[in-house]
Design a protein around this motif. Structure first.
Motif, PDB file in Angstrom:
ATOM      1  N   ILE B 108      11.757  10.315   8.338  1.00  0.00           N
ATOM      2  CA  ILE B 108      11.026  10.949   7.265  1.00  0.00           C
ATOM      3  C   ILE B 108      11.532   9.490   6.243  1.00  0.00           C
ATOM      4  N   GLY B 109      13.495   8.660   6.519  1.00  0.00           N
ATOM      5  CA  GLY B 109      14.503   8.640   5.610  1.00  0.00           C
ATOM      6  C   GLY B 109      13.620   6.765   5.442  1.00  0.00           C
ATOM      7  N   ILE B 110      13.250   6.814   7.437  1.00  0.00           N
ATOM      8  CA  ILE B 110      12.626   5.612   7.899  1.00  0.00           C
ATOM      9  C   ILE B 110      11.780   4.850   6.838  1.00  0.00           C
ATOM     10  N   ALA B 111      10.516   6.364   6.874  1.00  0.00           N
ATOM     11  CA  ALA B 111       9.570   5.910   6.011  1.00  0.00           C
ATOM     12  C   ALA B 111       9.697   5.301   4.886  1.00  0.00           C
ATOM     13  N   PHE B 112      10.754   5.979   4.157  1.00  0.00           N
ATOM     14  CA  PHE B 112      11.107   5.805   2.599  1.00  0.00           C
ATOM     15  C   PHE B 112      11.611   4.251   2.709  1.00  0.00           C
ATOM     16  N   ILE B 113      12.194   3.512   3.463  1.00  0.00           N
ATOM     17  CA  ILE B 113      12.453   2.821   3.361  1.00  0.00           C
ATOM     18  C   ILE B 113      11.238   1.249   3.516  1.00  0.00           C
ATOM     19  N   TYR B 114      10.433   1.809   4.985  1.00  0.00           N
ATOM     20  CA  TYR B 114       9.567   0.880   4.523  1.00  0.00           C
ATOM     21  C   TYR B 114       9.071   1.014   3.657  1.00  0.00           C
ATOM     22  N   ARG B 115       8.787   1.880   2.982  1.00  0.00           N
ATOM     23  CA  ARG B 115       7.221   2.058   1.503  1.00  0.00           C
ATOM     24  C   ARG B 115       8.472   0.842   0.354  1.00  0.00           C
ATOM     25  N   ALA B 116       9.441   1.085   0.422  1.00  0.00           N
ATOM     26  CA  ALA B 116       9.901   0.888  -0.830  1.00  0.00           C
ATOM     27  C   ALA B 116      10.119  -0.718  -0.750  1.00  0.00           C
ATOM     28  N   VAL B 117      10.615  -0.631   0.414  1.00  0.00           N
ATOM     29  CA  VAL B 117      10.253  -2.737   0.492  1.00  0.00           C
ATOM     30  C   VAL B 117       9.594  -2.708   0.517  1.00  0.00           C
ATOM     31  N   VAL B 118       8.018  -2.631   0.743  1.00  0.00           N
ATOM     32  CA  VAL B 118       6.562  -2.970   1.071  1.00  0.00           C
ATOM     33  C   VAL B 118       6.334  -3.316  -0.528  1.00  0.00           C
ATOM     34  N   GLN B 119       6.767  -1.851  -1.634  1.00  0.00           N
ATOM     35  CA  GLN B 119       6.266  -1.958  -2.520  1.00  0.00           C
ATOM     36  C   GLN B 119       6.859  -2.882  -3.755  1.00  0.00           C
ATOM     37  N   MET B 120       8.644  -3.087  -3.244  1.00  0.00           N
ATOM     38  CA  MET B 120       9.250  -4.465  -4.282  1.00  0.00           C
ATOM     39  C   MET B 120       8.719  -5.422  -3.891  1.00  0.00           C
ATOM     40  N   TRP B 121       8.199  -5.963  -2.840  1.00  0.00           N
ATOM     41  CA  TRP B 121       7.768  -7.217  -2.649  1.00  0.00           C
ATOM     42  C   TRP B 121       6.618  -7.388  -3.328  1.00  0.00           C
ATOM     43  N   PHE B 122       5.229  -6.209  -3.428  1.00  0.00           N
ATOM     44  CA  PHE B 122       3.627  -6.438  -3.740  1.00  0.00           C
ATOM     45  C   PHE B 122       3.735  -6.211  -4.763  1.00  0.00           C
ATOM     46  N   GLY B 123       4.239  -4.655  -5.053  1.00  0.00           N
ATOM     47  CA  GLY B 123       3.874  -4.096  -6.500  1.00  0.00           C
ATOM     48  C   GLY B 123       3.310  -3.116  -6.006  1.00  0.00           C
ATOM     49  N   ALA B 124       2.875  -1.702  -7.083  1.00  0.00           N
ATOM     50  CA  ALA B 124       2.463  -0.440  -6.636  1.00  0.00           C
ATOM     51  C   ALA B 124       0.572  -0.530  -6.593  1.00  0.00           C
ATOM     52  N   ASP B 125       0.563  -1.793  -6.977  1.00  0.00           N
ATOM     53  CA  ASP B 125      -0.386  -1.925  -7.829  1.00  0.00           C
ATOM     54  C   ASP B 125      -1.939  -2.642  -6.271  1.00  0.00           C
ATOM     55  N   ALA B 126      -3.018  -2.127  -5.761  1.00  0.00           N
ATOM     56  CA  ALA B 126      -3.631  -2.434  -4.394  1.00  0.00           C
ATOM     57  C   ALA B 126      -3.634  -4.206  -5.139  1.00  0.00           C
ATOM     58  N   VAL B 127      -3.702  -4.481  -3.419  1.00  0.00           N
ATOM     59  CA  VAL B 127      -4.214  -5.297  -3.336  1.00  0.00           C
ATOM     60  C   VAL B 127      -5.354  -5.525  -1.782  1.00  0.00           C
ATOM     61  N   ARG B 128      -6.414  -6.707  -1.805  1.00  0.00           N
ATOM     62  CA  ARG B 128      -7.878  -6.834  -0.789  1.00  0.00           C
ATOM     63  C   ARG B 128      -7.264  -8.299  -0.391  1.00  0.00           C
ATOM     64  N   TYR B 129      -7.511  -8.338   0.690  1.00  0.00           N
ATOM     65  CA  TYR B 129      -7.514  -9.299   1.727  1.00  0.00           C
ATOM     66  C   TYR B 129      -8.731 -10.378   0.480  1.00  0.00           C
ATOM     67  N   ASP B 130      -8.564 -11.713   0.462  1.00  0.00           N
ATOM     68  CA  ASP B 130      -9.383 -12.446   0.002  1.00  0.00           C
ATOM     69  C   ASP B 130     -10.869 -13.259   1.044  1.00  0.00           C
ATOM     70  N   ILE B 131     -11.509 -11.751   1.389  1.00  0.00           N
ATOM     71  CA  ILE B 131     -12.844 -11.775   2.428  1.00  0.00           C
ATOM     72  C   ILE B 131     -13.813 -11.349   0.988  1.00  0.00           C
ATOM     73  N   GLN B 132     -15.040 -12.441   1.288  1.00  0.00           N
ATOM     74  CA  GLN B 132     -16.237 -11.910   0.284  1.00  0.00           C
ATOM     75  C   GLN B 132     -16.811 -10.564   0.710  1.00  0.00           C
ATOM     76  N   ALA B 133     -17.640  -9.778  -0.122  1.00  0.00           N
ATOM     77  CA  ALA B 133     -17.511  -8.530   0.710  1.00  0.00           C
ATOM     78  C   ALA B 133     -19.556  -8.789   1.061  1.00  0.00           C
ATOM     79  N   LEU B 134     -19.377  -7.799   1.739  1.00  0.00           N
ATOM     80  CA  LEU B 134     -20.026  -8.047   2.320  1.00  0.00           C
ATOM     81  C   LEU B 134     -22.111  -6.824   1.973  1.00  0.00           C
ATOM     82  N   ARG B 135     -22.718  -7.540   1.971  1.00  0.00           N
ATOM     83  CA  ARG B 135     -23.855  -6.743   1.688  1.00  0.00           C
ATOM     84  C   ARG B 135     -24.376  -5.643   2.846  1.00  0.00           C
TER      85      ARG B 135
END
Lengths: 412, 314
Positions: B108-135
């Motif tokens: 559980i501690g490891i899980a928090f560390i992973y998540r904290a590092v990701v969130q510090m790096w990229f912020g809490a907001d959602a991002v998406r791949y730069d790929i055109q959404a398809l119909r």
């Protein structure tokens, strides 16, 4: 024997960890006192912090009586806390979508009954399972509770939360109007109050200057004081209760279950029913913390059921030492320091990151370091009669007679 | 038919959960603890491929609406997730002398560390791949099935990875050793199997599959620091439902959990699906209860079959 020698003898009795904790507590208290006197820490906010620390202590007691004494891995602390808070909020608040307007004492009873029912609902399917199944199932069922609270707006007001919760002493004879009837106090710390410490050996002058400040103690201060008195009463009562029951034959069975459930069963104990009783007892304490929180904050929302609360409480219990109630008390205070202390970090411009993930990082690193280097916690229980290591690593020759061991001391 | 569309999205969601649950089940049976950091390993994989994709771009060409660069990024996500897991095993888990519960709490501690590092790096907001959404694919629309080529790519990739794992486990030397170790670690050790090496390989395979699951989850929804932790409970539900220690049980459990999760919206429109009921009939349970229903079903199954569907007796 004079008081000084007695104190010295007591000090000599302490383990190294206990001495360290004592120094830490003294230092921390001095720091808080300095903050109060210099005006950096507003008295009302200080009392709020004490209230929150008491709340975490209650939650840690609850988890301790489940995990520390019986070995039940409960990851639904936040759910019981939330059910306690919502139970009383729904009964007492003006803005309650259900009942509202009842005396907070009725709210307390309803909250405890709700928590007991939830504990039975979670416990019946999971307490027969392997320990790690209980961990996962309880975490999942806590999420189920949170989803229901969030989405069933006709009962819980949904994400808007419940406002207008009265203070716990609303409708009581004297205490209801106590904050308003008390006079406002004004304490002036004068600017001339200058203290100089000089260390003679190295001749370094250390100067502490306490800036001039005025402390205003008005209605909100007295209200906060009442809340602190309430939480201290809750904490004191639960501490006494837990101490009593864990020394009883019932408590001994629980610790036997924790050490070796098969052994307990071989001794003719119905372990499932003992585990259930312990689970319900701990859940009631957690709900009590929730009740206090609702009447302290005067507002509850689904965010209060966030699983992070569960993990805060886990860190508090592991840090303090599983199975030790004073350890749980200590852990609760440390957790509040981390939770509230990190809020101020945003004021330092040189910290480039947001504080929310930093808090996660600190909690994570703390868990890993503890489990790596001191899995038994800072203040592990002492003088235990039944403990895993007592079975595995029992000394071949006791250093005192059996009679002394049995007669000696408490459980902690 | 409304039903077909829900089954199709159930299939896609199941593929993602299968990728997560296989790794969790492998680690559960070989490293012998419930790894709460598994969901955040998925997050790590997803964000690593996000960074890689941003750096190398599309690289031209396209398979099922996905540029070749995306597949390179997928491999990078798998590699980084595996690497992070191996480093964690080496630095943290290996030196620990704890029972499985202590390891669970550590994770559980490891899980928090992973998540904290990701969130510090990229912020809490959602991002998406730069790929055109398809119909949605045209020729499926008459059947009311709204599925894009990306979704097809997710299912096919998951199928390829799962088949690869099956071949590895059943026919390779490593797979035999892994099965031996899951069955009885001490016996495996005295038979001359280097168990610590097998354990490392388990982490590589489990975390790698989790990383790929994270990448596809990011493609299916968005990338958020919490994405893995939120999915973790469903993955656990899948593993327990299938039976701990059985990789094939985990696959079956993941399929069922994914289906249940995506079929939940049908409960509010039962009348339209089932015959003999008025069309307006429905239970007042919205799709926000998908995870909750999946979870409650898992608990009910445990009541009657504590070892799960395919697990051995506890």
């Amino acid at each position: 024997m004079s008081a000084v020698t007695r104190a010295r003898a007591h000090w000599a009795d302490l383990t190294r960890a206990e001495r360290g904790v004592t120094w830490f507590v003294v230092g921390f208290a001095a720091l808080l006192l300095f903050g109060l006197l210099s005006g950096a820490l507003a008295p009302t906010y200080f009392l709020y912090l004490v209230g929150i620390a008491g709340m975490y202590a209650l939650l840690s007691f609850g988890l301790n009586s489940q995990w520390g004494f019986t070995g039940l891995i409960n990851f639904s602390v936040a759910a019981f806390f939330g059910v306690g808070a919502y139970g009383t909020a729904l009964m007492t608040a003006e803005g309650s979508p259900l009942a509202g307007g009842f005396n907070p004492l009725i709210g307390l009873v309803v909250a405890l009954v709700l928590a007991a029912v939830l504990a039975l609902l979670i416990g019946i399917p999971t307490l027969r399972l392997r320990a790690d199944y209980l961990a996962i199932a309880s975490l999942g069922l806590a999420e189920v509770v949170r989803t229901i609270v969030k989405n069933e707006g006709q009962w819980t007001n949904g994400t808007a939360g419940i406002r207008g919760i009265p203070s716990f002493f609303e409708g009581w004879p004297v205490l209801a109007t106590f904050p308003e009837s008390m006079p406002g106090l004004e304490i002036v710390v004068s600017p001339g109050w200058r203290t100089t410490f000089t260390v003679p050996v190295v001749d370094v002058g250390l100067e502490f200057v306490i800036p001039s400040s005025t402390l205003l103690l008005g209605t909100s201060f007295w209200r906060a004081l009442l809340n602190v008195a309430l939480v201290l009463a809750f904490v004191g009562l639960s501490y006494a209760l837990l101490r009593r029951v864990h020394r009883s034959p019932w408590g001994r069975v629980l610790r036997t279950i924790r050490s070796d459930e098969d052994l307990a069963r071989a001794l003719g104990k119905h372990t499932y029913s003992f585990k259930m009783q312990s689970f319900v007892l701990g859940s009631l304490l957690m709900a009590l913390a929730g009740v206090f929180y609702a009447h302290l904050n005067l507002f509850v929302s689904p965010g209060d059921l966030d699983p992070i609360t569960t993990f805060y409480v886990w860190v508090a219990v592991i840090l303090g030492g599983s199975g030790s109630n004073r350890g749980a008390l200590f852990g609760g205070v440390v957790i509040v320091s981390i939770r509230e202390g990190t809020r101020f970090l945003n004021e330092f411009a040189w910290i480039p990151v947001d504080v929310a993930p930093l808090r996660f990082l600190m909690i994570g690193v703390l868990i890993v370091l503890l489990m790596r280097f001191r899995p038994q916690g800072v203040l592990p229980p002492q003088r235990e009669l039944i403990w895993p290591t007592a079975v595995d690593k029992a000394p071949s020759r006791p250093d005192s007679g059996v009679r002394d061991v049995k007669a000696g001391g408490g459980d902690e | 038919m409304v039903l077909l569309d829900h089954i199709a999205s159930g299939l896609i969601f199941s593929s993602i959960i299968i990728l997560g649950s296989i790794g969790l089940s492998l680690v559960y049976s070989i490293a012998d603890f419930a790894n709460f950091a598994h969901g955040d390993t998925m997050t790590v994989g997803a964000y690593s491929s996000f960074v890689t994709f941003g750096a190398i771009g599309g690289l031209g060409g396209a398979v099922l609406g996905l540029p070749l660069g995306f597949f390179v990024a997928l491999l990078a996500g798998i590699a980084v997730a595996a690497l992070v897991a191996v480093i964690t095993e080496k630095v943290v888990y290996e030196g620990m002398d704890l029972d499985s519960i202590g390891m669970l709490i550590t994770s559980i501690g490891i899980a928090f560390i992973y998540r904290a590092v990701v969130q510090m790096w990229f912020g809490a907001d959602a991002v998406r791949y730069d790929i055109q959404a398809l119909r949605p694919i045209e020729w499926l629309l008459p059947y009311d099935v709204r599925v894009t080529e990306h979704d097809v790519a997710i299912v096919i990739s998951a199928a390829v990875l799962v088949t690869g794992l099956h071949v590895l486990l059943q026919y390779s030397d490593l797979g035999r050793k892994m099965r031996a170790m899951a069955d009885n670690p001490d016996l495996a050790r005295v038979s001359g199997i280097r168990t610590d090496r097998i354990k490392l390989w388990t982490w590589v395979i489990g975390a790698g599959l989790a990383g790929s699951g994270g990448v596809f989850l990011g493609l299916f929804n968005l990338l958020r620091p919490r994405m893995g932790f939120d999915l973790l409970l469903l993955i656990f539900a899948a593993v327990i439902l299938g039976g701990i220690g059985s990789v094939y049980g985990a696959m079956l459990g993941a399929f069922l959990i994914g289906m249940i999760h995506e079929l939940t919206p049908l409960l509010s429109q039962l009348g339209a699906v089932l015959p003999y009921l008025p069309d307006t009939f429905g239970l007042p349970i919205g799709n926000q209860y998908g995870s909750a229903i999946a979870f409650v079903i898992m608990v009910i199954v445990l009541l009657f079959r504590p070892q799960g569907i395919a697990g051995e007796a506890v």
